[in-house]
Every structure is written in structure tokens, then in C-alpha cells.
Design an enzyme around this catalytic site. Sequence first.
Site, PDB file in Angstrom:
ATOM      1  N   ARG A  41      43.932  41.172  42.755  1.00 51.19           N
ATOM      2  CA  ARG A  41      45.095  41.744  43.444  1.00 51.19           C
ATOM      3  C   ARG A  41      44.934  41.649  44.966  1.00 51.19           C
ATOM      4  O   ARG A  41      45.883  41.375  45.690  1.00 51.19           O
ATOM      5  CB  ARG A  41      45.255  43.198  42.999  1.00 51.19           C
ATOM      6  CG  ARG A  41      46.509  43.850  43.505  1.00 51.19           C
ATOM      7  CD  ARG A  41      46.971  44.937  42.546  1.00 51.19           C
ATOM      8  NE  ARG A  41      47.825  45.865  43.264  1.00 51.19           N
ATOM      9  CZ  ARG A  41      47.477  47.094  43.573  1.00 51.19           C
ATOM     10  NH1 ARG A  41      46.300  47.580  43.207  1.00 51.19           N
ATOM     11  NH2 ARG A  41      48.295  47.882  44.235  1.00 51.19           N
ATOM     12  N   HIS A  45      47.554  39.880  47.405  1.00 51.09           N
ATOM     13  CA  HIS A  45      48.184  40.638  48.499  1.00 51.09           C
ATOM     14  C   HIS A  45      47.821  40.059  49.863  1.00 51.09           C
ATOM     15  O   HIS A  45      48.602  40.163  50.805  1.00 51.09           O
ATOM     16  CB  HIS A  45      47.793  42.121  48.427  1.00 51.09           C
ATOM     17  CG  HIS A  45      48.543  42.873  47.375  1.00 51.09           C
ATOM     18  ND1 HIS A  45      48.669  44.236  47.377  1.00 51.09           N
ATOM     19  CD2 HIS A  45      49.235  42.445  46.283  1.00 51.09           C
ATOM     20  CE1 HIS A  45      49.400  44.625  46.334  1.00 51.09           C
ATOM     21  NE2 HIS A  45      49.743  43.553  45.651  1.00 51.09           N
ATOM     22  N   ASN A  73      48.298  48.846  49.057  1.00 49.05           N
ATOM     23  CA  ASN A  73      46.873  48.477  49.018  1.00 49.05           C
ATOM     24  C   ASN A  73      45.934  49.678  48.960  1.00 49.05           C
ATOM     25  O   ASN A  73      44.716  49.503  48.894  1.00 49.05           O
ATOM     26  CB  ASN A  73      46.529  47.611  50.231  1.00 49.05           C
ATOM     27  CG  ASN A  73      47.249  46.285  50.201  1.00 49.05           C
ATOM     28  OD1 ASN A  73      47.465  45.722  49.133  1.00 49.05           O
ATOM     29  ND2 ASN A  73      47.650  45.785  51.358  1.00 49.05           N
ATOM     30  N   HIS A 170      48.682  40.520  35.560  1.00 49.75           N
ATOM     31  CA  HIS A 170      48.838  41.930  35.195  1.00 49.75           C
ATOM     32  C   HIS A 170      48.191  42.251  33.850  1.00 49.75           C
ATOM     33  O   HIS A 170      48.252  43.392  33.395  1.00 49.75           O
ATOM     34  CB  HIS A 170      50.332  42.322  35.173  1.00 49.75           C
ATOM     35  CG  HIS A 170      50.925  42.438  36.539  1.00 49.75           C
ATOM     36  ND1 HIS A 170      52.285  42.426  36.775  1.00 49.75           N
ATOM     37  CD2 HIS A 170      50.342  42.564  37.748  1.00 49.75           C
ATOM     38  CE1 HIS A 170      52.506  42.541  38.074  1.00 49.75           C
ATOM     39  NE2 HIS A 170      51.346  42.624  38.684  1.00 49.75           N
TER      40      HIS A 170
END
Length: 298
Positions: A41, A45, A73, A170
Site C-alpha cells: 500500500r 500511495h 496514510n 486488496h
Amino acid sequence: MASALSMNRYDATCPNVEPIVAKVVRDATSRDKTVPATLLRMHFHDCFIRGCDGSILLESRGGNKAERDAPPNKSLHAFYVIEAAKRAVEAVCPAVVSCADILAFAARDAVVLSGGPRWDVPKGRKDGRTSKASETSTLPSPAFNVSQLEKSFALRGLSPQELVALIGAHTLGFAHCSSFEKRIRNFNSTHDVDPTLRPSFAGALRGACPLKNKPPNAGVAMDPSSTTFDTNHYKFILNRQALFASDQSLLTAPQTKALVYKFATSKRAFHTAFAKAMIKMSSLNGGQEIRKDCRFVN
């Protein structure tokens, strides 16, 4: 100026960089099984803001609130893994490998350790000098519909197929109640619960996210095998058990719906598409330097 990436960038200058990073990631994962989901992740990001430039690793300084302290975050907790990998690399080949590259390696290693595909990471990213919390508002939201998702990914040069493949990430990790709460209570004027959500599943989510006395980190695993990189996430979308409205919305357009079916039924198709999409996403680049310490600009 984006630097050109190559597969053999460190062959002469830091040939063991990838095994060094992989060992740090493996050791951290053996102590905390949530590390891989966080690293994946974090890389995503990072790449979606200013390209994969390690801007997510910079700490807030003075009056500047950095990306890592922004709401999307806040729950990323494995920065220490990238910092440890950077120290290990610097000890062998100082000032050669960027923090952005180390994060790209670590994200790949996280997927491999979780049972996902391996791919060769293009190398040569530079680290950025800017990190602003406010810019994280451009990240795709778990409340997006399919056209908003497609637009967000297209802005980064990513196709609908790459979007559906990357959402398969995910399959790993944990979601806080805040990311899906609007779907399980007071959804709209006619429905208390999002009608695209299986009612029994909505009931379970309400139990995990009570209105009163909710623990601060309340939430649920993204899927029951949340430390294994498998095709279950797509199966849960088809079963109306996706936590995020954005993921469920993939069934509302013919092209993305067909891809959800394809990846739900073929691990090989998913793994191949995911690896290709990660190479493309991780090649978005815009940094300027090779940081000595991932937390601070030089």
C-alpha cells in the site's frame, strides 16, 4: 526530470541490493505478518502522488505536514522496514540506491512472500524533495464509483485492465471502519444499508464497527485470507462482500466486470496481469536525488 529506468542499473554498483532488501522484508514479516500489506500500500500511495519518488517516506518538518501524516496514510506502520533496508544497503553501497527503488523492491518482495507473483523491478528511480499531506486528496477513494476509479488511474497512464488487476492487492491487509462505514448505516434516504452489500455481511460489519464504544482501530480483514495473495478478493466482489464501494463498483461496467470474473477464476491470469501492472505503475517517476536517509531530503 524523470530518469530512465533499466533492469541492470545496479549490476556493477550494487549487485546484491535486491537480496539485501528481501532479507530485511522477510525478517520483518516473520515478526509481523501485516508488514507485506502495508509495504504494498505504501508503494502504491507513493507512486500515485508524484510518481514513485519516495515522497511518502519523508517526515513532516517545521510547518510542512508530509504525506505520511495525512489521513489515508495514518495506518501505514512499516516505515521502519524501509529505513532498515536503506541502512543495510547504505552499509554496502553508499549513495547509490534511492529510497524509491528500495520501496519498489520491498513491495515486490511483500507480494512474493504472501504467495503472489515475482517480477523484475525496473531500477533507477530518484527520490523527490517534496511531500505534502494535502496532495494525498488525489488518491483514489474507497467511495469512488467505477468511472471515478477509471479516471484516477487513467491520469497515471493506467488502463481499466491494470486498474482491476491492481485492486487485487486488496487481497492483503485490513480496513478501518471509516473506509466502509457509510455503506452499513444511513446509506441514503431509501436504504439504511448499501443494497450492493450482501445483508448478512453488512450485519457482520455492523458488529465489527459498533456505533458506541468503538475501539480506535476497529475494522476487519480485507478478506479471510488477508495475509495470502490469492484471487479471493475478486470472489468476494462477485459475492457482494467487498468492503469498499469502489471495489464493488467494478461490477457496474461491462469491461471491468468481465475482468473481475476472469481474475476470480484464474490465478494465472491475475498474477500475470498484476505483475505487468505493477511494473507499469512503479515506472511513474519524478524524483531528483538519492537520499542518504529516507526520512529527510539531502
